[in-house]
Design a protein around this motif. Structure first.
Motif, PDB file in Angstrom:
ATOM      1  N   ASP A 120      20.417 -18.189   2.419  1.00  0.00           N
ATOM      2  CA  ASP A 120      19.072 -17.520   2.554  1.00  0.00           C
ATOM      3  C   ASP A 120      18.091 -18.280   3.171  1.00  0.00           C
ATOM      4  O   ASP A 120      18.483 -19.815   3.333  1.00  0.00           O
ATOM      5  N   GLU A 121      17.050 -18.131   3.480  1.00  0.00           N
ATOM      6  CA  GLU A 121      16.209 -18.915   4.666  1.00  0.00           C
ATOM      7  C   GLU A 121      15.617 -20.135   3.774  1.00  0.00           C
ATOM      8  O   GLU A 121      15.237 -21.139   4.582  1.00  0.00           O
ATOM      9  N   SER A 122      15.319 -19.863   2.807  1.00  0.00           N
ATOM     10  CA  SER A 122      14.563 -20.931   1.871  1.00  0.00           C
ATOM     11  C   SER A 122      15.771 -22.268   1.610  1.00  0.00           C
ATOM     12  O   SER A 122      15.676 -23.205   1.050  1.00  0.00           O
ATOM     13  N   GLY A 123      17.030 -21.922   1.922  1.00  0.00           N
ATOM     14  CA  GLY A 123      18.288 -22.776   1.383  1.00  0.00           C
ATOM     15  C   GLY A 123      18.527 -22.829   0.225  1.00  0.00           C
ATOM     16  O   GLY A 123      19.210 -23.726  -0.237  1.00  0.00           O
ATOM     17  N   SER A 124      18.381 -21.988  -0.781  1.00  0.00           N
ATOM     18  CA  SER A 124      18.487 -21.966  -2.167  1.00  0.00           C
ATOM     19  C   SER A 124      19.610 -21.066  -2.596  1.00  0.00           C
ATOM     20  O   SER A 124      20.139 -21.129  -3.677  1.00  0.00           O
ATOM     21  N   ILE A 125      20.184 -20.102  -1.679  1.00  0.00           N
ATOM     22  CA  ILE A 125      21.289 -19.223  -2.024  1.00  0.00           C
ATOM     23  C   ILE A 125      22.365 -19.441  -0.907  1.00  0.00           C
ATOM     24  O   ILE A 125      22.049 -19.401   0.242  1.00  0.00           O
ATOM     25  N   ARG A 126      23.685 -19.674  -1.440  1.00  0.00           N
ATOM     26  CA  ARG A 126      24.836 -19.579  -0.527  1.00  0.00           C
ATOM     27  C   ARG A 126      25.709 -18.276  -0.759  1.00  0.00           C
ATOM     28  O   ARG A 126      25.910 -17.953  -2.126  1.00  0.00           O
ATOM     29  N   ALA A 127      25.986 -17.716   0.112  1.00  0.00           N
ATOM     30  CA  ALA A 127      26.652 -16.516  -0.076  1.00  0.00           C
ATOM     31  C   ALA A 127      28.018 -16.221   0.927  1.00  0.00           C
ATOM     32  O   ALA A 127      27.753 -16.822   2.020  1.00  0.00           O
ATOM     33  N   PHE A 128      29.169 -16.016   0.205  1.00  0.00           N
ATOM     34  CA  PHE A 128      30.181 -15.865   0.950  1.00  0.00           C
ATOM     35  C   PHE A 128      30.900 -14.472   0.451  1.00  0.00           C
ATOM     36  O   PHE A 128      30.960 -14.039  -0.538  1.00  0.00           O
ATOM     37  N   GLY A 182      36.005  -9.661  -1.894  1.00  0.00           N
ATOM     38  CA  GLY A 182      35.169 -10.474  -2.785  1.00  0.00           C
ATOM     39  C   GLY A 182      33.816 -10.970  -2.440  1.00  0.00           C
ATOM     40  O   GLY A 182      33.775 -11.094  -1.431  1.00  0.00           O
ATOM     41  N   VAL A 183      33.158 -11.367  -3.472  1.00  0.00           N
ATOM     42  CA  VAL A 183      31.830 -11.983  -3.206  1.00  0.00           C
ATOM     43  C   VAL A 183      31.689 -13.095  -3.787  1.00  0.00           C
ATOM     44  O   VAL A 183      31.961 -13.234  -5.167  1.00  0.00           O
ATOM     45  N   LEU A 184      31.170 -14.365  -3.586  1.00  0.00           N
ATOM     46  CA  LEU A 184      30.859 -15.490  -3.982  1.00  0.00           C
ATOM     47  C   LEU A 184      29.383 -15.960  -3.820  1.00  0.00           C
ATOM     48  O   LEU A 184      29.071 -16.058  -2.661  1.00  0.00           O
ATOM     49  N   LEU A 185      28.715 -16.179  -4.937  1.00  0.00           N
ATOM     50  CA  LEU A 185      27.206 -16.350  -4.717  1.00  0.00           C
ATOM     51  C   LEU A 185      26.896 -17.646  -5.334  1.00  0.00           C
ATOM     52  O   LEU A 185      27.217 -17.849  -6.441  1.00  0.00           O
ATOM     53  N   GLN A 186      26.275 -18.527  -4.855  1.00  0.00           N
ATOM     54  CA  GLN A 186      25.827 -19.842  -5.322  1.00  0.00           C
ATOM     55  C   GLN A 186      24.455 -20.067  -5.384  1.00  0.00           C
ATOM     56  O   GLN A 186      23.871 -19.985  -4.451  1.00  0.00           O
ATOM     57  N   LEU A 187      23.816 -20.395  -6.494  1.00  0.00           N
ATOM     58  CA  LEU A 187      22.418 -20.671  -6.743  1.00  0.00           C
ATOM     59  C   LEU A 187      22.136 -21.956  -6.872  1.00  0.00           C
ATOM     60  O   LEU A 187      22.608 -22.727  -7.903  1.00  0.00           O
ATOM     61  N   LEU A 188      21.403 -22.322  -6.079  1.00  0.00           N
ATOM     62  CA  LEU A 188      20.894 -23.937  -6.010  1.00  0.00           C
ATOM     63  C   LEU A 188      19.788 -23.956  -6.910  1.00  0.00           C
ATOM     64  O   LEU A 188      19.051 -22.963  -7.264  1.00  0.00           O
ATOM     65  N   PRO A 189      19.205 -24.913  -7.267  1.00  0.00           N
ATOM     66  CA  PRO A 189      18.243 -25.238  -8.637  1.00  0.00           C
ATOM     67  C   PRO A 189      16.889 -24.478  -7.887  1.00  0.00           C
ATOM     68  O   PRO A 189      16.096 -23.940  -8.658  1.00  0.00           O
ATOM     69  N   ARG A 237      16.309 -14.370  -7.900  1.00  0.00           N
ATOM     70  CA  ARG A 237      17.534 -13.930  -8.896  1.00  0.00           C
ATOM     71  C   ARG A 237      17.539 -12.676  -9.353  1.00  0.00           C
ATOM     72  O   ARG A 237      18.750 -12.136  -9.479  1.00  0.00           O
ATOM     73  N   GLU A 238      16.391 -12.190  -9.729  1.00  0.00           N
ATOM     74  CA  GLU A 238      16.299 -10.798 -10.112  1.00  0.00           C
ATOM     75  C   GLU A 238      16.782  -9.748  -8.924  1.00  0.00           C
ATOM     76  O   GLU A 238      17.677  -8.800  -9.218  1.00  0.00           O
ATOM     77  N   GLN A 239      16.178 -10.111  -7.812  1.00  0.00           N
ATOM     78  CA  GLN A 239      16.645  -9.325  -6.758  1.00  0.00           C
ATOM     79  C   GLN A 239      18.116  -9.129  -6.220  1.00  0.00           C
ATOM     80  O   GLN A 239      18.838  -8.232  -6.293  1.00  0.00           O
ATOM     81  N   LEU A 240      18.813 -10.396  -6.574  1.00  0.00           N
ATOM     82  CA  LEU A 240      20.266 -10.481  -6.422  1.00  0.00           C
ATOM     83  C   LEU A 240      21.114  -9.627  -7.778  1.00  0.00           C
ATOM     84  O   LEU A 240      22.039  -9.015  -7.380  1.00  0.00           O
ATOM     85  N   GLU A 241      20.414  -9.676  -8.721  1.00  0.00           N
ATOM     86  CA  GLU A 241      21.280  -8.872  -9.857  1.00  0.00           C
ATOM     87  C   GLU A 241      20.999  -7.510  -9.495  1.00  0.00           C
ATOM     88  O   GLU A 241      21.970  -6.711  -9.718  1.00  0.00           O
ATOM     89  N   VAL A 242      19.649  -6.973  -9.117  1.00  0.00           N
ATOM     90  CA  VAL A 242      19.524  -5.575  -8.432  1.00  0.00           C
ATOM     91  C   VAL A 242      20.558  -5.204  -7.437  1.00  0.00           C
ATOM     92  O   VAL A 242      21.195  -4.165  -7.439  1.00  0.00           O
ATOM     93  N   ASN A 243      20.750  -6.053  -6.400  1.00  0.00           N
ATOM     94  CA  ASN A 243      21.695  -5.936  -5.318  1.00  0.00           C
ATOM     95  C   ASN A 243      22.984  -5.627  -5.770  1.00  0.00           C
ATOM     96  O   ASN A 243      23.599  -4.865  -5.438  1.00  0.00           O
TER      97      ASN A 243
END
Ligand code: ZN
Length: 297
Positions: free
Chosen positions: A10-18, A174-181, A188-194
């Motif tokens: 993501d643009e803020s560099g806090s979510i990695r998605a695969f 498969g989907v792998l999501l990594q959340l940085l601090p 986080r809420e948006q990801l859950e909804v998605n």
């Protein structure tokens, strides 16, 4: 359609998605190992998860190995992948098909309880193996737990395999999501909804969605950039030469028995089920007993 995965941030560099599609990969493994449906689902999920974990490998010779050492009827799963997207794997007991649970494959029942071991072989950092408990046996949750606990990266992993009535793999992904601090509460809420809206990733793949489209759905409402796209496929590193040289470590007695009682040997690669046949003459050469093939004296 060939399998591939995309890696994004993501643009803020806090979510990695695969995100990966792995239908051909999972079906090739099924065909080679003759897995039955529950084993097909378990192996397909493990292969897809291993592929996702390999997305950050970049230097030649780097690899990642996933071992699920469970006490279920499947008897353990081993998969590995390298930096080129070559993935391989096997289950110890391929002929496992359990009754469905809640309308889904009972992968947890097939895997059982035990441990997840992940080994990363990296060019600079060297070899590192981490271990965590199998918490669900559904594989996706177990990888998420491993990444969160052992590698301190809060992660969510969703893996899915659809099997056709004839036993072949209809869809895998498969989907792998990594959340940085730095990930915000809103994100986080948006990801859950998605993730809720996306539903089962195997169904998304079956409906024809590409990794980019699935990624778009997972990260809807969050600005992001795709950093890389990588092909993935089933491939094994075994060769006839390596199989032959592995016979050289057998005792003289064992070789003697193969030569004189079996008239040769057949080796089967654990990872890809490829069969290698060796004649008695080839075995004699390793044995150092060249009688009959040497010039004579
Ligand atoms: Zn092989």
């Amino acid at each position: 359609m060939a399998d591939y995965m995309v890696r994004a941030m993501d643009e803020s560099g806090s979510i990695r998605a695969f995100v990966a599609t792995a239908t051909a990969l999972a079906d090739e493994a099924r065909r080679r190992h003759d897995t039955w449906p529950t084993a097909t689902a378990a192996l397909g999920r493990a292969l897809t998860g291993t592929a996702l974990l390999s997305a950050t490998l970049k230097d030649e010779g780097e690899s990642i190995t996933l071992r699920l050492a469970g006490d279920g009827p499947i008897g353990g799963i081993t998969c590995d992948a390298d930096e080129q997207g070559q993935v391989r794997g096997f289950v110890r007991e391929p002929h496992v098909d359990l009754d469905p649970k809640n309308g889904k494959f009972d992968v947890a029942g097939a895997v059982g309880g035990g441990y997840v071991h992940i080994t990363r072989q990296l060019a600079i950092e060297g070899i590192y193996t981490g271990t965590s408990e199998i918490v669900s046996g559904e594989i996706g949750d177990d990888l998420a737990y491993y990444l969160t606990k052992s590698e301190q990266t809060p992660s969510a992993v969703s893996l899915g395999v659809r099997v056709a009535p004839d036993g072949s793999v209809r869809a895998a992904g498969g989907v792998l999501l990594q959340l940085l601090p730095a990930t915000s509460e809103e994100e986080r809420e948006q990801l859950e909804v998605n993730l809720q809206a996306l539903g089962a990733v195997s169904m998304a793949v079956e409906s024809g969605m590409t990794p980019e489209e699935i990624l778009g759905s997972v990260l809807a409402g969050i600005p992001y950039k795709i950093l890389e796209k990588r092909d993935i496929h089933f491939a094994c590193r075994c060769t006839r030469e390596r199989a032959l040289s592995s016979l050289a470590s057998l005792s003289k007695d064992d070789l003697h028995e193969m030569i004189h009682e079996d008239g040769g040997a057949e080796l089967v690669c654990q990872f890809c089920a490829e069969k290698y046949q060796f004649s008695a003459d080839e075995l004699r050469e390793i044995h150092g007993d060249t009688k009959g093939t040497a010039p004579g004296h």
